[in-house]
Design a protein around this motif. Structure first.
Motif, PDB file in Angstrom:
ATOM      1  N   SER A  27       6.693   0.749  -3.177  1.00 16.86           N
ATOM      2  CA  SER A  27       7.457   1.842  -3.774  1.00 16.86           C
ATOM      3  C   SER A  27       6.975   2.156  -5.177  1.00 16.86           C
ATOM      4  O   SER A  27       7.073   3.289  -5.628  1.00 16.86           O
ATOM      5  N   TYR A  28       6.457   1.160  -5.890  1.00 14.69           N
ATOM      6  CA  TYR A  28       5.865   1.423  -7.204  1.00 14.69           C
ATOM      7  C   TYR A  28       4.607   2.272  -7.074  1.00 14.69           C
ATOM      8  O   TYR A  28       4.357   3.153  -7.878  1.00 14.69           O
ATOM      9  N   THR A  29       3.805   2.000  -6.064  1.00 15.94           N
ATOM     10  CA  THR A  29       2.539   2.714  -5.930  1.00 15.94           C
ATOM     11  C   THR A  29       2.699   4.075  -5.267  1.00 15.94           C
ATOM     12  O   THR A  29       1.911   4.975  -5.527  1.00 15.94           O
ATOM     13  N   ASN A  30       3.699   4.250  -4.416  1.00 11.36           N
ATOM     14  CA  ASN A  30       3.903   5.515  -3.695  1.00 11.36           C
ATOM     15  C   ASN A  30       5.201   6.158  -4.145  1.00 11.36           C
ATOM     16  O   ASN A  30       6.138   6.275  -3.384  1.00 11.36           O
ATOM     17  N   GLN A  31       5.248   6.598  -5.381  1.00 11.74           N
ATOM     18  CA  GLN A  31       6.474   7.196  -5.888  1.00 11.74           C
ATOM     19  C   GLN A  31       6.612   8.618  -5.372  1.00 11.74           C
ATOM     20  O   GLN A  31       5.900   9.511  -5.792  1.00 11.74           O
TER      21      GLN A  31
END
Length: 171
Positions: A27-31
């Motif tokens: 979720s951090y990388t695919n905001q």
């Protein structure tokens, strides 16, 4: 509990925690706009939100805070498991004639566990950061809703004449 039971329990807990932690890292990388770990409070120029939208914002921020707190707890638990593995290997491999030899032997034996420990500590720091920001967003949404409700009550009182001259006196 016997030693094998504890190791099995640690393995089961680790198997449970790792996919959960991977989900948050993703979720951090695919905001995206539908990210369940991040939510934004409306900008200051959006002042005419209705109570239904504010109630939705409060619910969403509360849900995000719940997820973030759950993740932070899981990250801390995972850290404790990895820390225990590291300490076990570190203490069992402290052999040598002097302190330098003992330190070299332990660093060689526990190198991968130390790397995992450092990585997990970084994840715990991210999780706590996520938890703190979600808590602040949730509290801010609640305060925003309270302020809007107070403003609406004051407007209704003013429009119906439910105020007294004493309301305008300074103390």
């Amino acid at each position: 509990m016997n030693f094998q039971g504890i190791e099995k329990l640690q393995q089961l807990l680790s198997d449970f925690l790792n996919p959960q932690i991977q989900e948050v890292i993703n979720s951090y990388t695919n905001q995206g706009s539908q990210n369940q770990y991040f939510i934004e409070i409306p900008e200051e120029d959006v002042i005419d939100l209705g109570l239904d939208k504010l109630a939705s914002l409060v619910a969403r921020t509360s849900n995000v805070y719940g997820r973030a707190a759950r993740f932070a707890g899981m990250a801390r638990a995972n850290y404790k498991i990895i820390e225990g593995k590291y300490k076990k290997i570190y203490k069992s491999s402290r052999i040598g004639k002097n302190e330098a030899e003992r330190e070299a032997a332990t660093m060689e034996a526990a190198e991968s566990e130390y790397s995992a420990l450092v990585t997990c500590e970084a994840i715990v720091n991210l999780a706590e950061s996520l938890e703190n920001s979600a808590r602040i967003a949730s509290e801010s949404a609640r305060k925003l809703m309270d302020k809007v409700q107070s403003m609406q009550i004051a407007s209704n009182r003013e429009s119906k004449g439910y105020y007294l001259d004493e309301d305008f006196k300074t103390y």
